[in-house]
Scaffold this active site. Structure first.
Site, PDB file in Angstrom:
ATOM      1  N   ARG A  55     -12.193 -20.156 -94.796  1.00 46.72           N
ATOM      2  CA  ARG A  55     -12.041 -21.030 -93.640  1.00 46.72           C
ATOM      3  C   ARG A  55     -12.315 -20.235 -92.378  1.00 46.72           C
ATOM      4  NH1 ARG A  55     -12.492 -24.671 -96.409  1.00 46.72           N
ATOM      5  NH2 ARG A  55     -11.310 -26.608 -96.596  1.00 46.72           N
ATOM      6  N   GLU A  78     -17.505 -25.026 -85.733  1.00 45.32           N
ATOM      7  CA  GLU A  78     -18.558 -25.402 -86.673  1.00 45.32           C
ATOM      8  C   GLU A  78     -19.278 -26.661 -86.221  1.00 45.32           C
ATOM      9  OE1 GLU A  78     -16.652 -23.387 -90.692  1.00 45.32           O
ATOM     10  OE2 GLU A  78     -16.576 -25.576 -90.461  1.00 45.32           O
ATOM     11  N   HIS A 128     -21.138 -23.837 -93.523  1.00 39.30           N
ATOM     12  CA  HIS A 128     -20.021 -24.406 -94.298  1.00 39.30           C
ATOM     13  C   HIS A 128     -20.550 -25.337 -95.401  1.00 39.30           C
ATOM     14  CE1 HIS A 128     -15.467 -25.444 -93.970  1.00 39.30           C
ATOM     15  NE2 HIS A 128     -15.854 -25.340 -95.230  1.00 39.30           N
TER      16      HIS A 128
END
Length: 353
Positions: free
Chosen positions: A246, A275, A294
């Site tokens: 994360r 992000e 991601h």
């Protein structure tokens, strides 16, 4: 007054259509699709009536629809909030527990995809695939002898966290490359770490010995910012840092400084604090840094399983059973009272070891 229909709301789409198919086959479940583009009052009216809220991933979520204390306080009918994947940082779990709301994640549903992505980073870094690819796309010729890679066979990988993903990375690393696998996980004893295919070590020993340091822990108060300048400075100069966990666990400014000073050989991140990261993010300027947006857990197979996992848990929950991946088991007594008041039956008791 009790009801016979459980109302679940979600925004835009599931990770895979299988969830809507599974839930649509349940006559006792009413599924409502919301849109971020719709007027906020309409969305609030719907969520205030909902019993369940399927939260989007952080990258897809729009404010003010994060499952935070404000949303929880306004949507007093909610009995449960589910995350889309293994992470649940878009959900305020303490606030949910206080309100009697069950929280579930989809732990283990995409571990294969993330583990394979991690090994992809190991290969790309050690074989200098990314840096030479970048070089070939420029006008200057690439000096082969200036980009000599390293074999992975027999090297040491240190895993920070040994859950579903870490355990699979351990298995792949040993089986494919004969690597020594070290693990730092303060919540597992040495016997369990051995059973999962690694050697239990202290954090410092992991940093001292590892050729690859790979992060596989959740982001919480304990781990936020844990990979900082001190940690990076304690790694071997020939070592690589990898994180598919994360954003925020790795301090990106400290990693930038470590790469600039050649304190480590390189790094790869699939996750960032913001992000997607901006195109002018300082880390993207380094040739020995690899970034992906991601997507480690986003394969066709993983997305389908994450959606199916959520659907199975929603069906179990509203059938009065304990869902498989309950994040806050301490909420169950309070949740059960609220559930019984709404649906006229007590759910199953929570089994404790």
């Amino acid at each position: 007054m009790t009801t016979n229909v459980a109302r679940i709301s979600f925004f835009e789409r599931w990770l895979d259509p299988i969830a809507e198919q599974m839930l649509g086959d349940q006559p006792s479940i009413e599924l409502t699709r919301l849109s971020y583009a719709d007027p906020e009052p309409d969305n609030w009216d719907n969520l205030k009536r909902a019993h369940g809220y399927q939260a989007s991933t952080r990258g897809d979520m729009h404010a003010p629809w994060f499952a935070d204390a404000d949303l929880i306080g306004r949507c007093t009918n909610l009995l449960a909030i589910f995350s889309s994947g293994a992470g649940f940082d878009v959900i305020d779990v303490p606030a949910c527990t206080k309100a009697g709301i069950a929280v579930c994640n989809q732990a283990g549903s995409n571990f294969e995809a993330v583990a394979e992505h991690t090994l992809g980073f190991v290969l790309a870094l050690s074989k200098r695939i990314a840096v030479t690819d970048k070089g070939l796309r420029r006008s200057a010729p690439v000096d082969r002898y200036g980009h000599i890679g390293r074999d992975i066979q027999g090297k040491t990988i240190g895993l920070i966290g040994l859950g579903f993903v870490g355990t699979r990375v351990a298995e792949l690393s040993r089986g494919l490359f004969g690597m020594t696998v070290l693990a730092y996980d303060p919540y597992l004893d040495a016997t369990e770490v051995t059973r999962r295919g690694a050697q239990k070590v202290t954090f410092q020993e992991l940093l001292d010995r590892s050729d690859f340091v790979s992060v596989h822990c959740p982001r919480n108060d304990e781990t936020f910012g844990m990979i900082d300048a001190t940690v990076l400075g304690a790694m071997k100069r020939s070592a690589y840092l990898i994180s598919t966990a994360r954003g925020g666990i790795v301090r990106e400014d400290d990693l930038e400084a470590a790469l600039a000073r050649d304190l480590i050989a390189g790094a790869a991140l699939d996750v960032f604090l913001k992000e997607p990261p901006p195109s002018d993010h300082p880390l993207l300027a380094f040739d020995n840094f690899i970034a992906t947006p991601h997507i480690a857990g986003m394969t066709d197979e993983a997305l389908r399983e994450m959606a199916a996992s959520a659907a199975r848990q929603w069906i179990a929950l509203f059938d009065g059973r304990v869902p498989k991946h309950l994040v806050n088991p301490e909420v169950w007594p309070r949740f059960s009272e609220r559930f019984a008041k709404e649906f006229g039956m007590l759910p199953a008791a929570l089994q404790t070891r």
